[in-house]
Design a protein around this motif. Structure first.
Motif, PDB file in Angstrom:
ATOM      1  N   ARG A   1       0.920  -1.239   0.131  1.00 50.87           N
ATOM      2  CA  ARG A   1       0.054   0.228  -0.067  1.00 50.87           C
ATOM      3  C   ARG A   1       0.852   1.278  -0.031  1.00 50.87           C
ATOM      4  O   ARG A   1       0.499   2.075  -0.606  1.00 50.87           O
ATOM      5  CB  ARG A   1      -0.947  -0.051   1.113  1.00 50.87           C
ATOM      6  CG  ARG A   1      -2.005   1.081   1.045  1.00 50.87           C
ATOM      7  CD  ARG A   1      -2.744   1.035   2.391  1.00 50.87           C
ATOM      8  NE  ARG A   1      -3.901   1.896   2.341  1.00 50.87           N
ATOM      9  CZ  ARG A   1      -5.278   1.801   2.073  1.00 50.87           C
ATOM     10  NH1 ARG A   1      -5.744   0.393   2.044  1.00 50.87           N
ATOM     11  NH2 ARG A   1      -5.912   2.767   2.140  1.00 50.87           N
ATOM     12  N   TYR A   2       1.945   1.240   0.702  1.00 49.11           N
ATOM     13  CA  TYR A   2       2.828   2.406   1.014  1.00 49.11           C
ATOM     14  C   TYR A   2       4.375   2.090   0.369  1.00 49.11           C
ATOM     15  O   TYR A   2       4.862   0.778   0.695  1.00 49.11           O
ATOM     16  CB  TYR A   2       2.743   2.774   2.311  1.00 49.11           C
ATOM     17  CG  TYR A   2       1.585   2.919   3.011  1.00 49.11           C
ATOM     18  CD1 TYR A   2       0.524   4.190   2.395  1.00 49.11           C
ATOM     19  CD2 TYR A   2       0.926   2.522   3.956  1.00 49.11           C
ATOM     20  CE1 TYR A   2      -0.613   4.341   2.951  1.00 49.11           C
ATOM     21  CE2 TYR A   2      -0.089   2.798   4.614  1.00 49.11           C
ATOM     22  CZ  TYR A   2      -0.927   3.795   3.918  1.00 49.11           C
ATOM     23  OH  TYR A   2      -2.278   3.880   4.501  1.00 49.11           O
TER      24      TYR A   2
ATOM     25  N   ILE B   1      -7.107   0.185   8.016  1.00 48.74           N
ATOM     26  CA  ILE B   1      -7.895   0.308   9.066  1.00 48.74           C
ATOM     27  C   ILE B   1      -7.012  -0.290  10.376  1.00 48.74           C
ATOM     28  O   ILE B   1      -6.835   0.575  11.148  1.00 48.74           O
ATOM     29  CB  ILE B   1      -9.298  -0.349   8.969  1.00 48.74           C
ATOM     30  CG1 ILE B   1     -10.052   0.128   7.812  1.00 48.74           C
ATOM     31  CG2 ILE B   1      -9.919  -0.286  10.365  1.00 48.74           C
ATOM     32  CD1 ILE B   1     -10.547   1.430   8.125  1.00 48.74           C
ATOM     33  N   ASP B   2      -6.865  -1.452  10.262  1.00 48.03           N
ATOM     34  CA  ASP B   2      -6.343  -2.131  11.185  1.00 48.03           C
ATOM     35  C   ASP B   2      -4.765  -2.197  11.423  1.00 48.03           C
ATOM     36  O   ASP B   2      -4.364  -1.805  12.553  1.00 48.03           O
ATOM     37  CB  ASP B   2      -6.878  -3.742  11.494  1.00 48.03           C
ATOM     38  CG  ASP B   2      -6.486  -4.312  12.828  1.00 48.03           C
ATOM     39  OD1 ASP B   2      -7.004  -3.875  13.553  1.00 48.03           O
ATOM     40  OD2 ASP B   2      -5.820  -5.395  12.773  1.00 48.03           O
ATOM     41  N   THR B   3      -4.089  -2.657  10.468  1.00 50.16           N
ATOM     42  CA  THR B   3      -2.740  -2.956  10.528  1.00 50.16           C
ATOM     43  C   THR B   3      -2.102  -2.648   9.131  1.00 50.16           C
ATOM     44  O   THR B   3      -2.250  -2.581   8.350  1.00 50.16           O
ATOM     45  CB  THR B   3      -2.455  -4.427  10.618  1.00 50.16           C
ATOM     46  OG1 THR B   3      -3.265  -5.140  11.771  1.00 50.16           O
ATOM     47  CG2 THR B   3      -1.055  -4.969  10.995  1.00 50.16           C
TER      48      THR B   3
ATOM     49  N   ALA C   1       4.212   7.766   8.993  1.00 51.90           N
ATOM     50  CA  ALA C   1       3.333   9.017   8.689  1.00 51.90           C
ATOM     51  C   ALA C   1       2.153   8.190   7.800  1.00 51.90           C
ATOM     52  O   ALA C   1       0.789   8.648   8.152  1.00 51.90           O
ATOM     53  CB  ALA C   1       3.988   9.977   8.362  1.00 51.90           C
ATOM     54  N   LEU C   2       2.674   7.815   6.916  1.00 50.01           N
ATOM     55  CA  LEU C   2       1.584   7.012   5.815  1.00 50.01           C
ATOM     56  C   LEU C   2       0.658   6.124   6.432  1.00 50.01           C
ATOM     57  O   LEU C   2      -0.367   6.170   6.218  1.00 50.01           O
ATOM     58  CB  LEU C   2       2.286   6.376   4.780  1.00 50.01           C
ATOM     59  CG  LEU C   2       2.975   7.323   3.717  1.00 50.01           C
ATOM     60  CD1 LEU C   2       4.081   6.698   2.829  1.00 50.01           C
ATOM     61  CD2 LEU C   2       2.076   8.121   2.852  1.00 50.01           C
ATOM     62  N   SER C   3       1.127   5.653   7.573  1.00 48.53           N
ATOM     63  CA  SER C   3       0.597   4.266   8.064  1.00 48.53           C
ATOM     64  C   SER C   3      -0.459   5.096   9.462  1.00 48.53           C
ATOM     65  O   SER C   3      -1.210   4.293   9.837  1.00 48.53           O
ATOM     66  CB  SER C   3       1.498   3.253   8.756  1.00 48.53           C
ATOM     67  OG  SER C   3       2.263   2.618   7.643  1.00 48.53           O
ATOM     68  N   GLN C   4      -0.206   6.379   9.673  1.00 47.48           N
ATOM     69  CA  GLN C   4      -1.028   6.826  10.589  1.00 47.48           C
ATOM     70  C   GLN C   4      -2.652   6.598  10.399  1.00 47.48           C
ATOM     71  O   GLN C   4      -3.018   6.381   9.338  1.00 47.48           O
ATOM     72  CB  GLN C   4      -0.882   8.329  10.729  1.00 47.48           C
ATOM     73  CG  GLN C   4       0.387   8.665  11.361  1.00 47.48           C
ATOM     74  CD  GLN C   4       0.462   8.011  12.913  1.00 47.48           C
ATOM     75  OE1 GLN C   4      -0.131   8.247  13.386  1.00 47.48           O
ATOM     76  NE2 GLN C   4       1.683   7.315  12.941  1.00 47.48           N
ATOM     77  N   GLY C   5      -3.412   6.215  11.545  1.00 48.65           N
ATOM     78  CA  GLY C   5      -4.785   5.747  11.335  1.00 48.65           C
ATOM     79  C   GLY C   5      -5.185   4.525  11.366  1.00 48.65           C
ATOM     80  O   GLY C   5      -5.945   4.026  11.737  1.00 48.65           O
TER      81      GLY C   5
ATOM     82  N   LYS D   1      -2.774  -0.470  14.569  1.00 45.74           N
ATOM     83  CA  LYS D   1      -1.126  -1.146  15.012  1.00 45.74           C
ATOM     84  C   LYS D   1      -0.167  -0.668  13.701  1.00 45.74           C
ATOM     85  O   LYS D   1      -0.883  -1.071  12.737  1.00 45.74           O
ATOM     86  CB  LYS D   1      -1.497  -2.295  15.509  1.00 45.74           C
ATOM     87  CG  LYS D   1      -1.889  -3.298  14.819  1.00 45.74           C
ATOM     88  CD  LYS D   1      -2.022  -4.571  15.602  1.00 45.74           C
ATOM     89  CE  LYS D   1      -2.900  -5.740  15.028  1.00 45.74           C
ATOM     90  NZ  LYS D   1      -4.241  -5.335  14.886  1.00 45.74           N
ATOM     91  N   ILE D   2       0.802  -0.621  14.035  1.00 42.61           N
ATOM     92  CA  ILE D   2       2.018  -0.422  13.066  1.00 42.61           C
ATOM     93  C   ILE D   2       2.949  -1.516  13.274  1.00 42.61           C
ATOM     94  O   ILE D   2       3.462  -1.314  14.634  1.00 42.61           O
ATOM     95  CB  ILE D   2       2.711   0.807  12.551  1.00 42.61           C
ATOM     96  CG1 ILE D   2       1.466   1.831  12.281  1.00 42.61           C
ATOM     97  CG2 ILE D   2       3.637   0.849  11.523  1.00 42.61           C
ATOM     98  CD1 ILE D   2       2.038   3.139  12.362  1.00 42.61           C
ATOM     99  N   LEU D   3       3.169  -2.558  12.749  1.00 42.48           N
ATOM    100  CA  LEU D   3       4.372  -3.559  12.964  1.00 42.48           C
ATOM    101  C   LEU D   3       5.411  -3.651  12.240  1.00 42.48           C
ATOM    102  O   LEU D   3       5.460  -3.171  11.044  1.00 42.48           O
ATOM    103  CB  LEU D   3       3.674  -4.928  12.954  1.00 42.48           C
ATOM    104  CG  LEU D   3       2.033  -5.268  13.526  1.00 42.48           C
ATOM    105  CD1 LEU D   3       1.390  -6.707  13.196  1.00 42.48           C
ATOM    106  CD2 LEU D   3       2.342  -4.816  15.134  1.00 42.48           C
ATOM    107  N   LEU D   4       6.487  -4.161  12.733  1.00 45.18           N
ATOM    108  CA  LEU D   4       7.424  -4.560  11.819  1.00 45.18           C
ATOM    109  C   LEU D   4       8.395  -5.586  12.669  1.00 45.18           C
ATOM    110  O   LEU D   4       8.059  -5.906  13.872  1.00 45.18           O
ATOM    111  CB  LEU D   4       8.559  -3.405  11.612  1.00 45.18           C
ATOM    112  CG  LEU D   4       9.075  -2.656  12.989  1.00 45.18           C
ATOM    113  CD1 LEU D   4      10.657  -3.434  13.073  1.00 45.18           C
ATOM    114  CD2 LEU D   4       9.434  -1.235  12.528  1.00 45.18           C
ATOM    115  N   TYR D   5       9.282  -6.358  11.790  1.00 48.31           N
ATOM    116  CA  TYR D   5      10.189  -6.944  12.487  1.00 48.31           C
ATOM    117  C   TYR D   5      11.679  -6.777  12.142  1.00 48.31           C
ATOM    118  O   TYR D   5      11.731  -6.402  10.924  1.00 48.31           O
ATOM    119  CB  TYR D   5       9.916  -8.537  12.632  1.00 48.31           C
ATOM    120  CG  TYR D   5      10.388  -9.373  11.446  1.00 48.31           C
ATOM    121  CD1 TYR D   5      11.736  -9.862  11.082  1.00 48.31           C
ATOM    122  CD2 TYR D   5       9.376  -9.602  10.501  1.00 48.31           C
ATOM    123  CE1 TYR D   5      12.111 -10.571   9.845  1.00 48.31           C
ATOM    124  CE2 TYR D   5       9.813 -10.557   9.335  1.00 48.31           C
ATOM    125  CZ  TYR D   5      11.028 -10.788   9.012  1.00 48.31           C
ATOM    126  OH  TYR D   5      11.291 -11.456   8.035  1.00 48.31           O
TER     127      TYR D   5
END
Length: 145
Positions: free
Chosen positions: A41-42, A63-65, A92-96, A99-103
């Protein structure tokens, strides 16, 4: 440093991007990169004088993740703040998202802590090659030994 930032995949040389990953993060074949970036998406690609010097992407559902992944910077640009800027843009693009995840690559966790990321107690993964993931430090579950 005159950097050009884009989210567009127009004109991407996938072999060049694959070479960046090989140097900075690990082997990622060009054909596979074309697919995963198209399905993200981004996206954040950074060029200097036409050359890709940094990149990152996020898979997100709106919405969610949102899941940040494949963040890589050429070694000559590491320590310049470019990686921080890429992560900041993807966050910033993921705001909203709820949860924002990474490994992270093992040992790089302190870099991401600066953005507020914290270790999850329940995160789990299935890797295509579980023994290799363990060897590289991604898994520590003794059940998988």
């Amino acid at each position: 440093m005159a950097l050009e930032w884009t989210e567009s995949l127009d004109g991407i040389d996938w072999e060049e991007l694959s070479a960046l990953y090989r140097i900075a993060l690990g082997d990622k074949p060009a054909a596979e990169l074309a697919i995963v970036f198209a399905n993200s998406r981004y996206r954040c690609l950074v060029r200097e004088h036409g050359r890709i010097v940094g990149v990152g992407r996020a898979l997100a559902d709106g919405i969610d993740t949102s899941y940040l992944c494949d963040i890589a910077v050429l070694p000559d640009y590491q320590g310049s703040g470019l990686g921080k800027q890429i992560v900041a843009r993807l966050v910033a693009l993921s705001q909203g998202h709820k949860k924002i995840l990474l490994y992270a690559v093992p040992g790089k966790e302190p870099f991401y802590r600066k953005f507020g990321f914290r270790r999850m107690a329940t995160a789990m993964a299935l890797f295509e090659n579980q023994p290799l993931a363990r060897e590289r430090g991604y898994l520590d579950d003794p059940e998988d030994a």
